[in-house]
Design an enzyme around this catalytic site. Structure first.
Site, PDB file in Angstrom:
ATOM      1  CG  ASP A 187      -1.961   1.125   1.143  1.00 46.20           C
ATOM      2  OD1 ASP A 187      -1.722   2.112   0.416  1.00 46.20           O
ATOM      3  OD2 ASP A 187      -3.006   1.003   1.811  1.00 46.20           O
ATOM      4  CG  HIS A 192      -0.718   5.365   4.888  1.00 40.81           C
ATOM      5  ND1 HIS A 192      -1.674   5.582   5.844  1.00 40.81           N
ATOM      6  CD2 HIS A 192      -1.378   4.869   3.805  1.00 40.81           C
ATOM      7  CE1 HIS A 192      -2.865   5.226   5.373  1.00 40.81           C
ATOM      8  NE2 HIS A 192      -2.709   4.792   4.133  1.00 40.81           N
ATOM      9  CB  ILE A 207      -3.080   8.489   9.356  1.00 41.35           C
ATOM     10  CG1 ILE A 207      -3.489   8.131   7.920  1.00 41.35           C
ATOM     11  CG2 ILE A 207      -3.506   9.902   9.715  1.00 41.35           C
ATOM     12  CD1 ILE A 207      -4.998   8.143   7.684  1.00 41.35           C
ATOM     13  N   GLY A 210      -5.210   1.778   7.828  1.00 39.25           N
ATOM     14  CA  GLY A 210      -6.272   1.083   8.539  1.00 39.25           C
ATOM     15  C   GLY A 210      -6.032  -0.413   8.617  1.00 39.25           C
TER      16      GLY A 210
END
Length: 289
Positions: A187, A192, A207, A210
């Site tokens: 990803d 991120h 962040i 998830g």
């Protein structure tokens, strides 16, 4: 351009070859925080190739096949990426994931729900190898501004935890470099890693993924409630309710009971401890033997 729900759901499944080996699994496990302490036998089962057990959440990255990206390129789906959120994830296991795999993935849009101000796309992927089915993943993609097309609203997925104190509460630290390591499993979203991109997206800094939180929480459940036995997990479902930042702490609460079929069930809630227990994962269950 609006979503064409009929075209999306009726499209033929797409076939993708998946392959993985022990290095992919070890990298994934390290990305979700395994390996601390490095010589702990309970951690070596995630990091040492001669003793490797595979967490079921590895299914979300196996072979580099990121389900979210696949759903957004399906026929009838043409949406603004800035309006897209990963709403939820389910993994259902049929048998333990092998350390080395050559498999075929069939993916299709299973449903498109009309939530009024948003649409929810459910992408289903079924994975099998020469010995039969391995797992099914349902990825729920929330697209802001794409509702109102007159479709079904879809089922409610709310799962309230029991009205009692949790049976277990554990905390797991998110390393400062964890998102940088996790993204090597496939990803590459700059949200991120790139501080400037994160600010443009409305966050004070990058962040955590998830699905990284998703893996961290399952590892905590397996390690503390299931005796470290990854093969006991039958399914794992969550709703992504908020973000966690690298350097913060996940507080994970667990309630153990039985599911409607008599199998074991653990309900889970994960929060960001330093931000007054802001929700991170909600409506979360682990079904197990």
């Amino acid at each position: 351009m609006p979503i064409d729900a009929t075209r999306a759901v009726s499209a033929e499944p797409r076939t993708t070859a998946l392959a993985w080996g022990h290095k992919d699994i070890q990298l994934y496990h390290l990305g979700i925080g395994a390996g601390t302490p490095a010589t702990d036998p309970d951690e070596l089962r995630y990091t040492l190739e001669s003793a490797l057990h595979v967490l079921p959440s590895f299914a979300t990255v196996a072979g580099g096949g990121m389900a979210l990206a696949g759903g957004l390129s399906a026929p009838g789906i043409d949406v603004d990426l800035a309006a897209v959120l990963h709403g939820g994830q389910t993994v259902e296991l049929y048998r333990p994931i092998p350390v080395r795999g050559d498999a075929t993935q069939l993916s299709k849009v299973a449903a498109v729900y009309d939530k009024g101000k948003a649409a929810v796309i459910v992408l289903r992927t079924d994975v099998a190898d020469a010995d039969g089915p391995l797992w099914t993943c349902d990825t729920r993609i929330y697209v802001r501004g794409e509702g109102g097309f007159g479709g079904e609203r879809g089922p409610s997925e709310r799962v309230e935890p029991p009205a009692r104190e949790p049976d277990r509460t554990v905390e797991r630290a998110v390393r400062e470099d964890q998102a940088l390591l996790y993204r090597l499993s496939g990803d590459w979203n700059p949200l991120h890693a790139d501080p400037e991109f994160a600010k443009l997206a409305g966050f004070e800094r990058p962040i955590l993924h998830g699905l990284c939180s998703y893996g961290m929480v399952l590892k905590a459940v397996v390690d503390t409630a299931l005796g470290g036995e990854v093969a006991r997990v039958r399914s794992y479902t969550t709703r992504f309710a908020g973000v966690v930042y690298p350097g913060e702490t996940l507080r994970i609460r667990m309630w153990q009971d039985q599911g409607p079929d008599g199998a074991g069930r653990i309900q889970v809630a994960a929060t960001a401890a330093e931000r007054d227990d802001a929700p991170v994962l909600t409506d979360t269950t682990v079904e197990h033997t």
